[in-house]
Design an enzyme around this catalytic site. Structure first.
Site, PDB file in Angstrom:
ATOM      1  N   ASP A   9      25.773   7.999  11.211  1.00  0.00           N
ATOM      2  CA  ASP A   9      25.548   7.722   9.793  1.00  0.00           C
ATOM      3  C   ASP A   9      24.596   6.537   9.680  1.00  0.00           C
ATOM      4  O   ASP A   9      24.786   5.524  10.364  1.00  0.00           O
ATOM      5  CB  ASP A   9      26.867   7.388   9.092  1.00  0.00           C
ATOM      6  CG  ASP A   9      27.826   8.575   9.048  1.00  0.00           C
ATOM      7  OD1 ASP A   9      27.437   9.671   9.498  1.00  0.00           O
ATOM      8  OD2 ASP A   9      28.956   8.397   8.568  1.00  0.00           O
ATOM      9  N   ASP A 131      32.735  18.585   0.829  1.00  0.00           N
ATOM     10  CA  ASP A 131      33.434  17.307   0.950  1.00  0.00           C
ATOM     11  C   ASP A 131      34.526  17.262  -0.115  1.00  0.00           C
ATOM     12  O   ASP A 131      34.234  17.358  -1.310  1.00  0.00           O
ATOM     13  CB  ASP A 131      32.464  16.146   0.789  1.00  0.00           C
ATOM     14  CG  ASP A 131      31.341  16.196   1.828  1.00  0.00           C
ATOM     15  OD1 ASP A 131      31.615  16.661   2.942  1.00  0.00           O
ATOM     16  OD2 ASP A 131      30.217  15.777   1.511  1.00  0.00           O
TER      17      ASP A 131
END
Length: 240
Positions: A9, A131
């Site tokens: 990330d 998500d």
């Protein structure tokens, strides 16, 4: 054998992790994500999940140069997500080394565009990002909850040709308390044909083994590796 997909990330070009998508919880693990990618490759990893967190927050791809550096310096198969909101963003991702692109918010907010990408590039290259927070799809770097319920959302996109889904239970992500195995089992019961990629909550190698035992095809993990709870030796045992 379950496919291992470590996550890198990125914020400000650095390898970071958040907890439950909270940007204020940011922890930097390496100033140079390429170093992380090279070490993963050296231990037998072949696949990488790269998330542009700056892009997710700003609604367009930001850290494409970092993506390019990882792609040039390694032979890893990279799927890229975060901020892919337009045709231009998608082209930028592919031109800078992504072999697959994950669309989450775009699949909620502009389904026509997402379906166009699916038709143009195919289900091997376009991954659906689902998500989830309390069975509702979250968007915009998880800052906002949409009104979309998970299972109707998945059913609709499977019927439109989606074959790969990354499902992240936001309540688990970065918490190192174990993945939502019951949720993933339920998804596969509804859609056994999906290449389901579990994401969020992996705390140790046993969590990965448990996912493998119940038939989950692939798993994304990051924090457990960076915190030393999963060793590179354990990764080698999975990929050998």
């Amino acid at each position: 054998m379950i496919e291992l997909i470590p996550a890198i990330d990125i914020i400000d070009g650095k390898c970071v992790r958040l907890s439950q998508g909270d940007y204020d919880s940011k922890k930097v693990y390496n100033e140079n994500p390429v170093e992380v990618a090279l070490e993963l490759e050296a231990h037998g990893i072949r696949r990488l999940h790269v998330v542009d967190l700056d892009g997710a927050a700003s609604h367009h791809v930001v850290n494409y140069r970092t993506l390019e550096q990882i792609a040039v310096r390694t032979s890893l198969i990279i799927d890229f997500g975060g901020g892919v909101k337009s045709d231009e963003d998608l082209v930028i991702a592919f031109e800078n080394g992504a072999q697959m692109v994950t669309g989450g918010s775009i699949a909620v907010k502009n389904p026509e565009l997402f379906c166009k990408w699916l038709q143009m590039y195919g289900s091997e290259k376009i991954i659906l990002g689902a998500d989830v927070k309390e069975h509702k799809i979250a968007v915009n770097g998880w800052k906002d909850e949409s009104g979309c319920e998970l299972f109707p959302f998945l059913k609709d996109y499977v019927e439109k040709g989606v074959r790969k889904v990354i499902c992240t239970d936001i309540s688990c992500d970065g918490m190192l308390q174990g993945p939502s195995i019951a949720l993933y089992k339920e998804i596969l019961e509804h859609h056994p044909e999906l290449y389901l990629i579990a994401s969020g909550g992996v705390s140790c190698a046993d969590d990965i083994r448990h996912l493998e035992v119940v038939g989950i095809p692939a798993v994304i993990f990051g924090k457990a590796l960076y915190e030393g709870r999963i060793t590179f030796k354990e990764l080698e045992n999975f990929v050998s």
